[in-house]
Scaffold this motif. Sequence first.
Motif, PDB file in Angstrom:
ATOM      1  N   ASP A  72       0.785  -1.351  -0.052  1.00 39.59           N
ATOM      2  CA  ASP A  72      -0.148  -0.062  -0.180  1.00 39.59           C
ATOM      3  C   ASP A  72       1.038   1.227   0.178  1.00 39.59           C
ATOM      4  OD1 ASP A  72      -1.775   2.299   0.275  1.00 39.59           O
ATOM      5  OD2 ASP A  72      -2.906   1.609   2.424  1.00 39.59           O
TER       6      ASP A  72
ATOM      7  N   GLY B 128      -3.469   3.565  -2.822  1.00 36.60           N
ATOM      8  CA  GLY B 128      -3.601   1.624  -2.872  1.00 36.60           C
ATOM      9  C   GLY B 128      -2.801   1.113  -3.151  1.00 36.60           C
ATOM     10  N   LEU B 129      -3.096  -0.287  -3.624  1.00 34.00           N
ATOM     11  CA  LEU B 129      -2.464  -1.353  -3.753  1.00 34.00           C
ATOM     12  C   LEU B 129      -1.007  -1.156  -5.252  1.00 34.00           C
ATOM     13  CD1 LEU B 129      -1.416  -3.889  -2.383  1.00 34.00           C
ATOM     14  CD2 LEU B 129      -2.727  -4.728  -3.978  1.00 34.00           C
TER      15      LEU B 129
END
Length: 121
Positions: free
Chosen positions: A98, A102-103
């Motif tokens: 992360d 976001g990822l």
Amino acid sequence: MTTSVVSVVYVNDAPAAARFYGDLLGMSPSFETSGYITFDLGPGADLGLWSGQFEGLSPDVPRTGEVCLAIDGGPDELNAVFEQWNSKGVTILREPHDAGFGLTFLAADPDGNRIRVAPRG
């Protein structure tokens, strides 16, 4: 006037780099010469691979820029891309994590150029 933003990545061997990127992106080049190859990424965006400008690029030299592949879908889609690239032997610089937006994960092409995969914002 029609304009397009072309992100240029310096590589040692443009045809070899085009095979690498074509395989990862699942597309064919839109323009090819022996030293400069582009991929049409959509309206107003192209990826250019240019060789002959910096002979002998070393993957060991730190890169300060990245090509970012912004994908639709959530974490499951990003993890699927990660697993696919990992199974192809793509150099992974940082596994999915992360990053606040976001990822994301970070890979490298054979010349050491960074490729980030992240969610479309």
